[in-house]
Design a protein around this motif. Structure first.
Motif, short mmCIF file in Angstrom:
data_model
loop_
_atom_site.label_atom_id
_atom_site.label_comp_id
_atom_site.label_asym_id
_atom_site.label_seq_id
_atom_site.Cartn_x
_atom_site.Cartn_y
_atom_site.Cartn_z
N LYS A 91 0.83 -1.21 0.00
CA LYS A 91 0.00 0.00 0.00
C LYS A 91 0.86 1.25 0.00
O LYS A 91 2.07 1.20 0.24
CB LYS A 91 -0.91 0.00 1.23
CG LYS A 91 -2.04 -1.02 1.17
CD LYS A 91 -2.93 -0.91 2.40
CE LYS A 91 -4.07 -1.91 2.34
NZ LYS A 91 -4.94 -1.81 3.55
N ASN A 92 0.22 2.40 -0.23
CA ASN A 92 0.93 3.68 -0.26
C ASN A 92 1.65 3.91 1.07
O ASN A 92 1.03 4.00 2.12
CB ASN A 92 -0.06 4.82 -0.52
CG ASN A 92 0.63 6.17 -0.60
OD1 ASN A 92 0.91 6.80 0.41
ND2 ASN A 92 0.91 6.61 -1.81
N SER A 95 0.82 7.19 3.11
CA SER A 95 -0.50 7.09 3.72
C SER A 95 -0.47 6.24 4.98
O SER A 95 -1.05 6.60 6.02
CB SER A 95 -1.50 6.50 2.72
OG SER A 95 -2.77 6.36 3.30
#
Length: 267
Positions: A91-92, A95
């Motif tokens: 995932k990012n 973030s």
């Protein structure tokens, strides 16, 4: 010439033997749960790792981990769900770091990304029980009132002590304290000093709880051993402090590994 040849043979044998006996280094970090889901028996306050001050500490701590240079990083995530950990890792990054107050993200993932690792390694084993309610019931049924009182006092003192530290310590100091000899000693002593004694002569509820806890950690350590390859000279293991306290015992009796203290890399 003969002497030189013998010397060369000796050096080859010696270097080969040394290579075989050189221990792999484990940076074993016992942590509190940053998000504090309240699943542990002891209930302590939440330490906010998302403040600007704590974020700066996390950058500094993980920079030191990068200097140590682990080849793999192992975390407290169900080993049967490695695929979900892989997706989570993908995932990012920004973030996750900005929104997820979790030790796996803030310490392990942050370090692994800096190191350029392709993944984290899941080693948690959840197919054991921890019958704490049965433990308390066993004390009462065996009329072990002194033991029951000792357990209550120890729990209250632990929670009070941890909450005081949470209110005063920095993140770095909290982690160093959790990995100190005194804290590790307190973590381990409860299992044999109190829990293992619980129950009547023919009731082993206490020993069962302790054996299940050791089994969970032994299985986790087995996964560390299996997933550490010959090419891995250094690894990092991030677990709850109570897990790390037990796993230390296994490492000390394993001729293939040696512990590197968190204090040593943060100095």
């Amino acid at each position: 010439m003969k002497k030189i040849s013998l010397l060369l043979v000796f050096l080859v044998v010696f270097s080969s033997s040394f290579a075989q006996t050189k221990k792999k280094q484990i940076l074993l970090i016992g942590s509190f749960h940053f998000a504090n889901p309240g699943l542990d028996v002891a209930k302590v306050n939440t330490f906010n790792v998302m403040t600007d001050k704590s974020k700066k500490e996390l950058v500094s701590i993980t920079d030191k981990i990068v200097e140590f240079g682990p080849n793999k990083i192992f975390v407290e995530w169900n080993y049967k769900k490695q695929d979900k950990l892989d997706k989570f890792y993908a995932k990012n990054t920004d973030s996750l770091l900005n929104n997820k107050a979790d030790e796996i993200v803030q310490l392990a993932l942050r370090s692994a990304k800096k190191l350029g690792h392709k993944k984290l390694f899941a080693i948690d084993y959840n197919q054991t029980s921890f019958p704490y309610d049965s433990l308390l019931k066993g004390m009462k049924e065996a009329n072990q009132l002194d033991l029951l009182k000792s357990n209550e006092i120890e729990m209250v003192n632990y929670e009070k002590s941890q909450n005081e530290k949470i209110s005063k310590y920095t993140l770095t100091k909290l982690l160093l304290d959790l990995n100190s000899k005194e804290s590790i000693k307190i973590d381990r002593e409860w299992y044999l000093g109190i829990a293992n004694r619980v129950g009547a002569v023919d009731n082993f509820v206490g020993a069962y709880l302790v054996s299940e806890w050791y089994r969970r950690n032994l299985y986790m350590y087995s996964l560390i051993q299996k997933l550490t390859e010959a090419k891995d000279d250094k690894i990092m293991v991030l677990l709850g402090a109570s897990h790390a306290a037990i796993i230390r015992e296994f490492v000390k009796n394993d001729p293939n590994f040696e512990i590197v203290e968190l204090a040593a890399i943060l100095k």
